[in-house]
Design a protein around this motif. Structure first.
Motif, PDB file in Angstrom:
ATOM      1  N   ALA A 174       0.825  -1.211   0.000  1.00 49.77           N
ATOM      2  CA  ALA A 174       0.000   0.000   0.000  1.00 49.77           C
ATOM      3  C   ALA A 174       0.858   1.259   0.000  1.00 49.77           C
ATOM      4  CB  ALA A 174      -0.939  -0.004   1.206  1.00 49.77           C
ATOM      5  N   SER A 175       1.922   1.286   0.837  1.00 47.85           N
ATOM      6  CA  SER A 175       2.753   2.491   0.910  1.00 47.85           C
ATOM      7  C   SER A 175       3.539   2.693  -0.378  1.00 47.85           C
ATOM      8  CB  SER A 175       3.700   2.420   2.114  1.00 47.85           C
ATOM      9  OG  SER A 175       4.708   1.433   1.943  1.00 47.85           O
ATOM     10  N   LEU A 176       3.994   1.595  -0.998  1.00 47.74           N
ATOM     11  CA  LEU A 176       4.723   1.724  -2.250  1.00 47.74           C
ATOM     12  C   LEU A 176       3.828   2.291  -3.348  1.00 47.74           C
ATOM     13  CD1 LEU A 176       6.773  -1.589  -2.185  1.00 47.74           C
ATOM     14  CD2 LEU A 176       7.731   0.721  -2.259  1.00 47.74           C
ATOM     15  N   ARG A 177       2.588   1.788  -3.428  1.00 45.46           N
ATOM     16  CA  ARG A 177       1.677   2.310  -4.455  1.00 45.46           C
ATOM     17  C   ARG A 177       1.408   3.789  -4.217  1.00 45.46           C
ATOM     18  NH1 ARG A 177      -3.708  -0.535  -6.993  1.00 45.46           N
ATOM     19  NH2 ARG A 177      -4.262   1.178  -8.397  1.00 45.46           N
ATOM     20  N   ALA A 178       1.196   4.162  -2.949  1.00 46.63           N
ATOM     21  CA  ALA A 178       0.929   5.562  -2.626  1.00 46.63           C
ATOM     22  C   ALA A 178       2.134   6.446  -2.963  1.00 46.63           C
ATOM     23  CB  ALA A 178       0.563   5.699  -1.155  1.00 46.63           C
ATOM     24  N   ASP A 179       3.335   5.975  -2.622  1.00 47.03           N
ATOM     25  CA  ASP A 179       4.536   6.764  -2.896  1.00 47.03           C
ATOM     26  C   ASP A 179       4.768   6.918  -4.399  1.00 47.03           C
ATOM     27  OD1 ASP A 179       5.222   7.326  -0.273  1.00 47.03           O
ATOM     28  OD2 ASP A 179       6.447   5.527  -0.048  1.00 47.03           O
ATOM     29  N   PHE A 180       4.551   5.855  -5.158  1.00 47.74           N
ATOM     30  CA  PHE A 180       4.763   5.936  -6.608  1.00 47.74           C
ATOM     31  C   PHE A 180       3.708   6.836  -7.263  1.00 47.74           C
ATOM     32  CE2 PHE A 180       8.049   2.919  -6.270  1.00 47.74           C
ATOM     33  CZ  PHE A 180       8.692   2.821  -7.497  1.00 47.74           C
ATOM     34  N   GLU A 181       2.462   6.802  -6.769  1.00 47.84           N
ATOM     35  CA  GLU A 181       1.439   7.686  -7.321  1.00 47.84           C
ATOM     36  C   GLU A 181       1.740   9.140  -6.989  1.00 47.84           C
ATOM     37  OE1 GLU A 181      -2.204   6.211  -5.704  1.00 47.84           O
ATOM     38  OE2 GLU A 181      -2.434   4.645  -7.236  1.00 47.84           O
ATOM     39  N   ARG A 182       2.259   9.388  -5.781  1.00 44.90           N
ATOM     40  CA  ARG A 182       2.538  10.761  -5.341  1.00 44.90           C
ATOM     41  C   ARG A 182       3.757  11.350  -6.033  1.00 44.90           C
ATOM     42  NH1 ARG A 182       5.994  12.298  -1.254  1.00 44.90           N
ATOM     43  NH2 ARG A 182       6.160  10.109  -0.606  1.00 44.90           N
ATOM     44  N   VAL A 183       4.840  10.574  -6.125  1.00 45.85           N
ATOM     45  CA  VAL A 183       6.119  11.093  -6.613  1.00 45.85           C
ATOM     46  C   VAL A 183       6.296  10.862  -8.107  1.00 45.85           C
ATOM     47  CG1 VAL A 183       8.637  10.963  -6.322  1.00 45.85           C
ATOM     48  CG2 VAL A 183       7.137  10.724  -4.323  1.00 45.85           C
ATOM     49  N   LEU A 199       9.849  -5.224  -5.716  1.00 47.62           N
ATOM     50  CA  LEU A 199       9.775  -6.284  -6.717  1.00 47.62           C
ATOM     51  C   LEU A 199       8.598  -7.211  -6.424  1.00 47.62           C
ATOM     52  CD1 LEU A 199      11.524  -7.166  -9.181  1.00 47.62           C
ATOM     53  CD2 LEU A 199      12.716  -8.718  -7.635  1.00 47.62           C
ATOM     54  N   ARG A 200       8.431  -7.591  -5.163  1.00 44.37           N
ATOM     55  CA  ARG A 200       7.337  -8.498  -4.783  1.00 44.37           C
ATOM     56  C   ARG A 200       5.983  -7.821  -4.960  1.00 44.37           C
ATOM     57  NH1 ARG A 200      10.627  -9.574  -0.194  1.00 44.37           N
ATOM     58  NH2 ARG A 200       9.178  -8.303   1.031  1.00 44.37           N
ATOM     59  N   ALA A 201       5.887  -6.556  -4.504  1.00 42.02           N
ATOM     60  CA  ALA A 201       4.601  -5.866  -4.573  1.00 42.02           C
ATOM     61  C   ALA A 201       4.180  -5.635  -6.018  1.00 42.02           C
ATOM     62  CB  ALA A 201       4.688  -4.537  -3.822  1.00 42.02           C
ATOM     63  N   LEU A 208       1.171  -0.681  -9.936  1.00 43.06           N
ATOM     64  CA  LEU A 208       2.512  -0.432  -9.399  1.00 43.06           C
ATOM     65  C   LEU A 208       3.574  -0.959 -10.361  1.00 43.06           C
ATOM     66  CD1 LEU A 208       4.347   0.556  -7.115  1.00 43.06           C
ATOM     67  CD2 LEU A 208       4.029  -1.674  -5.992  1.00 43.06           C
ATOM     68  N   HIS A 209       3.327  -2.106 -10.956  1.00 44.73           N
ATOM     69  CA  HIS A 209       4.279  -2.676 -11.912  1.00 44.73           C
ATOM     70  C   HIS A 209       4.485  -1.733 -13.098  1.00 44.73           C
ATOM     71  CE1 HIS A 209       5.748  -5.231 -15.229  1.00 44.73           C
ATOM     72  NE2 HIS A 209       6.363  -5.906 -14.270  1.00 44.73           N
ATOM     73  N   ALA A 210       3.402  -1.163 -13.613  1.00 40.61           N
ATOM     74  CA  ALA A 210       3.525  -0.246 -14.741  1.00 40.61           C
ATOM     75  C   ALA A 210       4.301   1.002 -14.344  1.00 40.61           C
ATOM     76  CB  ALA A 210       2.137   0.131 -15.247  1.00 40.61           C
ATOM     77  N   ALA A 211       4.060   1.496 -13.115  1.00 43.47           N
ATOM     78  CA  ALA A 211       4.781   2.675 -12.641  1.00 43.47           C
ATOM     79  C   ALA A 211       6.265   2.374 -12.459  1.00 43.47           C
ATOM     80  CB  ALA A 211       4.176   3.163 -11.326  1.00 43.47           C
ATOM     81  N   ALA A 212       6.584   1.180 -11.901  1.00 41.28           N
ATOM     82  CA  ALA A 212       7.984   0.810 -11.693  1.00 41.28           C
ATOM     83  C   ALA A 212       8.707   0.590 -13.016  1.00 41.28           C
ATOM     84  CB  ALA A 212       8.069  -0.447 -10.823  1.00 41.28           C
ATOM     85  N   CYS A 213       7.971   0.147 -14.037  1.00 37.96           N
ATOM     86  CA  CYS A 213       8.591  -0.062 -15.350  1.00 37.96           C
ATOM     87  C   CYS A 213       8.940   1.252 -16.046  1.00 37.96           C
ATOM     88  CB  CYS A 213       7.680  -0.904 -16.237  1.00 37.96           C
ATOM     89  SG  CYS A 213       7.679  -2.664 -15.807  1.00 37.96           S
ATOM     90  N   ARG A 214       8.487   2.374 -15.487  1.00 37.97           N
ATOM     91  CA  ARG A 214       8.881   3.677 -16.025  1.00 37.97           C
ATOM     92  C   ARG A 214      10.152   4.204 -15.365  1.00 37.97           C
ATOM     93  NH1 ARG A 214       3.156   4.497 -15.807  1.00 37.97           N
ATOM     94  NH2 ARG A 214       3.353   5.653 -13.850  1.00 37.97           N
ATOM     95  N   LEU A 215      10.673   3.427 -14.395  1.00 39.64           N
ATOM     96  CA  LEU A 215      11.894   3.853 -13.725  1.00 39.64           C
ATOM     97  C   LEU A 215      13.066   3.918 -14.699  1.00 39.64           C
ATOM     98  CD1 LEU A 215      11.790   1.798 -10.399  1.00 39.64           C
ATOM     99  CD2 LEU A 215      11.586   4.283 -10.598  1.00 39.64           C
ATOM    100  N   ARG A 216      13.868   4.955 -14.530  1.00 34.65           N
ATOM    101  CA  ARG A 216      15.124   5.054 -15.268  1.00 34.65           C
ATOM    102  C   ARG A 216      16.227   4.299 -14.535  1.00 34.65           C
ATOM    103  NH1 ARG A 216      18.503  10.709 -16.315  1.00 34.65           N
ATOM    104  NH2 ARG A 216      20.363   9.734 -17.235  1.00 34.65           N
ATOM    105  N   PHE A 237      12.165  -4.372 -14.399  1.00 38.79           N
ATOM    106  CA  PHE A 237      11.749  -2.984 -14.640  1.00 38.79           C
ATOM    107  C   PHE A 237      12.503  -2.323 -15.794  1.00 38.79           C
ATOM    108  CE2 PHE A 237      11.083  -3.284  -9.836  1.00 38.79           C
ATOM    109  CZ  PHE A 237       9.767  -3.712  -9.985  1.00 38.79           C
ATOM    110  N   SER A 238      13.416  -3.066 -16.431  1.00 41.31           N
ATOM    111  CA  SER A 238      14.189  -2.545 -17.572  1.00 41.31           C
ATOM    112  C   SER A 238      14.858  -1.218 -17.229  1.00 41.31           C
ATOM    113  CB  SER A 238      13.292  -2.375 -18.804  1.00 41.31           C
ATOM    114  OG  SER A 238      12.747  -3.622 -19.192  1.00 41.31           O
ATOM    115  N   CYS A 239      15.530  -1.193 -16.086  1.00 42.87           N
ATOM    116  CA  CYS A 239      16.182   0.033 -15.642  1.00 42.87           C
ATOM    117  C   CYS A 239      17.621  -0.264 -15.221  1.00 42.87           C
ATOM    118  CB  CYS A 239      15.427   0.667 -14.478  1.00 42.87           C
ATOM    119  SG  CYS A 239      15.450  -0.292 -12.943  1.00 42.87           S
TER     120      CYS A 239
END
Length: 354
Positions: A174-183, A199-201, A208-216, A237-239
């Motif tokens: 939950a906190s990871l999804r919230a942090d990725f949506e906020r930041v 990785l697990r979440a 969350l997976h789609a947001a993490a896949c945008r990581l540089r 995450f291809s980063c």
């Protein structure tokens, strides 16, 4: 492959004739800074006034440095004896709980100058992972304290138009999804535990997976970043995933991988590293695993001379694939622990106080 970004920074700072090889210029600068550090400590630190009394401090090589006594974790519990400035000039004090013989905490003090040296390192090293107009999410435990790692990163990267935000280090789904949506981060920094939790979440949360896949990029710090975990994060995450070694005693920043990932490039003009036999204390050659001993250079408030970190590591021989000819720190598989008359290596993460 581009050369390590730290090399240009170090070359500018160390000076010396550009016709000389960079390792020669760096070693000469290190010895100048070392002699200045020794004089500063011997003049202003009650602890080093005693331990360095009567010793020849005109040191020109690591072999001569090895004649000086070690500093230990137990010594740091008398932290005020190490201070070289007035307490009024101390910008930050970090308290770390340890499991040593007395169980008392150790404390590290930093001046404004000391923190600025770390900010300079962060500003250079992080260009590998984040750039202008992008955002950085920091998940490290304790990083949001005043003048903590998040704040130092913000001071380092804000001039380059990088947004730095702290997140919840508990790293629950939950906190990871919230942090990725906020930041909406382009890069994330966390300990191995936080990155593995991401990785697990993400495996169970498509958003969350789609947001993490945008990581540089993703940077691990504060623990042992297993190669298999690093590879899984990079592939999922291809980063770009890099590992950082640092501890509070080194001023938080210590050494960071370049994209070649052949060891961590060191803050050569701030951290002088020796590798010694954990039992005898004798220096070991490049490539041999032993105990990492740290001497801080350019530290104003609380310099450390031949500090035994307890961490197991080696200095890698030969140049990096990126072309850098400077020292690199190899894997840090764990810590040396004294059990009676024996010294054993425990393969456990070492958390940094932030």
């Amino acid at each position: 492959m581009k050369p390590c970004v730290l090399d240009d920074w170090i070359a500018r700072e160390c000076g010396g004739p550009e016709s000389l090889p960079l390792p020669v210029r760096v070693r000469a600068a290190q010895m100048r800074l070392l002699r200045r550090t020794l004089a500063h400590a011997a003049a202003h630190s009650r602890y080093y006034q005693k331990t360095l009394a009567g010793r020849d401090l005109r040191i020109d090589s690591l072999e001569e440095l090895a004649r000086l006594p070690f500093t230990t974790v137990d010594d740091l519990r008398r932290w005020q004896d190490f201070l070289c400035i007035s307490q009024g000039d101390v910008r930050r004090v970090v308290t770390l709980q340890t499991s040593g013989s007395t169980g008392q905490p150790k404390r590290l003090a930093f001046s404004e100058h000391d923190l600025q040296r770390t900010i300079a390192f962060f500003a250079v090293g992080m260009t590998q992972l984040v750039g202008p107009g992008q955002s950085l999410l920091v998940l490290l435990p304790g990083a949001d304290r005043p003048d903590g790692v998040t704040d130092l990163l913000r001071q380092a990267l804000s001039p380059a138009d990088v947004r730095v935000e702290g997140g919840n280090p508990a790293a629950t789904p939950a906190s990871l999804r919230a942090d990725f949506e906020r930041v909406q981060p382009d890069t994330v920094i966390g300990g191995p535990e936080q990155l593995e939790a991401l990785l697990r979440a993400a495996a169970d949360d498509s958003v969350l997976h789609a947001a993490a896949c945008r990581l540089r990029g993703a940077l691990s710090s504060g623990g042992v970043f297993r190669p298999e975990l690093q590879e899984r994060i990079a592939a999922t995450f291809s980063c770009l995933t890099l590992d950082h070694y640092g501890l509070t005693e080194s001023g938080f920043g210590g050494g960071v991988q370049c994209p070649a990932r052949e060891g961590r490039h060191l803050r050569e003009l701030d951290c002088l590293v020796e590798i010694v036999d954990p039992v005898t204390g004798d220096p070991l050659p490049e490539g041999r695993v032993g105990e990492l001993v740290l001497t801080t250079l350019q530290r104003e408030a609380m310099p450390l001379i031949r500090y035994r970190t307890g961490d197991a590591a080696s200095l890698l021989p030969g140049p990096c694939a990126c072309g850098s000819p400077l020292h690199r720190l190899g894997p840090v598989p764990g810590r040396y622990v004294r059990e009676g008359d024996d010294v054993v290596l425990r393969a456990v993460p070492k958390g940094a106080g932030l």
